[in-house]
Design a protein around this motif. Sequence first.
Motif, mmCIF file in Angstrom:
data_model
loop_
_atom_site.group_PDB
_atom_site.id
_atom_site.type_symbol
_atom_site.label_atom_id
_atom_site.label_comp_id
_atom_site.label_asym_id
_atom_site.label_seq_id
_atom_site.Cartn_x
_atom_site.Cartn_y
_atom_site.Cartn_z
ATOM 1 N N ASN A 102 8.688 -10.034 -3.811
ATOM 2 C CA ASN A 102 7.332 -10.574 -4.013
ATOM 3 C C ASN A 102 6.999 -11.722 -3.077
ATOM 4 N N GLY A 103 7.744 -11.837 -1.976
ATOM 5 C CA GLY A 103 7.460 -12.852 -0.979
ATOM 6 C C GLY A 103 6.670 -12.269 0.175
ATOM 7 N N LEU A 108 6.856 -5.181 -3.845
ATOM 8 C CA LEU A 108 6.276 -4.871 -5.148
ATOM 9 C C LEU A 108 4.897 -4.235 -5.000
ATOM 10 N N SER A 109 4.034 -4.820 -4.169
ATOM 11 C CA SER A 109 2.693 -4.264 -3.961
ATOM 12 C C SER A 109 2.775 -2.897 -3.280
ATOM 13 N N TRP A 110 3.675 -2.778 -2.317
ATOM 14 C CA TRP A 110 3.872 -1.516 -1.599
ATOM 15 C C TRP A 110 4.256 -0.405 -2.569
ATOM 16 N N PHE A 111 5.139 -0.719 -3.504
ATOM 17 C CA PHE A 111 5.626 0.264 -4.468
ATOM 18 C C PHE A 111 4.539 0.626 -5.472
ATOM 19 N N LEU A 265 2.479 8.333 3.064
ATOM 20 C CA LEU A 265 2.588 6.876 3.246
ATOM 21 C C LEU A 265 1.325 6.328 3.891
ATOM 22 N N PHE A 266 0.863 6.993 4.935
ATOM 23 C CA PHE A 266 -0.322 6.560 5.683
ATOM 24 C C PHE A 266 -1.560 6.509 4.781
ATOM 25 N N PHE A 271 -5.595 3.561 1.264
ATOM 26 C CA PHE A 271 -6.297 3.323 0.002
ATOM 27 C C PHE A 271 -6.068 1.890 -0.477
ATOM 28 N N PHE A 272 -4.837 1.415 -0.352
ATOM 29 C CA PHE A 272 -4.510 0.054 -0.788
ATOM 30 C C PHE A 272 -5.307 -0.975 0.017
ATOM 31 N N ILE A 273 -5.395 -0.765 1.315
ATOM 32 C CA ILE A 273 -6.157 -1.672 2.177
ATOM 33 C C ILE A 273 -7.652 -1.595 1.857
#
Length: 434
Positions: A102-103, A108-111, A265-266, A271-273
């Motif tokens: 989480n640094g 964590l966010s990636w997962f 992955l791409f 979507f996250f961005i």
Amino acid sequence: MGDSKLKSLKGNDLLMGMPDIWFFIISVVILTAGWMGILPSGMVGGFALFMSLGYLIRYVYWKIPLIKNTLGLASISLTCAIIQYFGIWPENIVDTMSEFVNGSCDFLSWFIAALIVGNILGMNRKVLIKAGIRYFIPVLGGVACAYAFGGLVGAMFGMSVRDTLLYIAGPIMGGGTGAGAVPMSEMYAKAFNLTTDVTFAKLYPSINIGEWIAIFSAIALNMIGKKRPSLTGNGSLMKASNGENLDGKEKFPFIMALSDLGIGLFVTMAFFIFGRILNHFVPSLHYYAWTIIAVAACKIANILPSRIEYAAVKWTEFAQGTFTICLSAGIGIAMLNLGTLLESLMQPGYIFVCFAVVMGAIVGAGLGGVAVKFYFIESAITAGLCMANCGGSGDIMVLSSCDRMELMSFAQISSRVGGALILIIQSILLALLI
């Protein structure tokens, strides 16, 4: 090839299919570097460290049926948290894991992004529409019962309704620290003319206790589900009717290629961005919530080609199957504060009130779910316990403890959108109770 050679090449399912001896040799190299203080920071050290620890601890515990069938993956996090509490982990290992989970690396966010995107795109479109419309019924039921149970038990121990709702029930149900306790402490500081460090200190213990109670409650619900199969969909939230697909999963007519993992992955990161872009314009809604909305909208509108949806699903399956075990170790070292829990246990009345809040969330969310044809246990876990844990890391701990990681999308709705709802409720209560 001789029998001994064949035996040495035989994989172990508990160790990612690797031969025992080779997994142990590789893990010794990694852990030795950590004890020497020369484990590299960032992705290299982080991936290596939490994979070796996660699978090694599971390898031991899965040979003990009592632990495997009760604590499950929570045993990995608890073990790492206990070792951390006693200061046994070398500083290099703690720093590497904290930075990675989480640094600056923010695994964590990636997962979580991987679980959100693939799980939504992998859902049957009709089931997604029906479940999404109904989902806030159990969420509201869980919140109502959590506040009611907490208020009643608090009164039994001589606590005022105001203090119980503002400093115990609200923080537990508020979506964790960053999205819940921090803005809540700022609201309280302004209302009571105090500094935020004072108000935050009053909120923080209940959040940690609620997290631990939620984890063990998830374990208990999983055990109940095994005894009473009619209460659970074993990872499926909605009960099937009229011949609907029981597990709610989309059926894709493709055979996976390695390139699908790269595509998945791409698309997941895009979507996250995009969720962060929307959050920039409407910051009142967390970017996880915006990500969920964007993915769900694409799925409902049937915008994406089926092959891209399939690739995202395969990427989620890979990430979930490979890294859930590992992340349990990482969270135990970097995020579970056993010291805070032990300090709070010295206040038995406080513990009972926290317990009542979480039990209220379970009962209200479970019964609310049954009312809209959800399974009691899945509804209690997602709309109840995933409101009562510590946000993203709490969702992972709760869902991994009861072996229902496929429910991450609904868990994140509870943590993010539900957390925003709690902030609104607390602001109203502040106006009424002060």
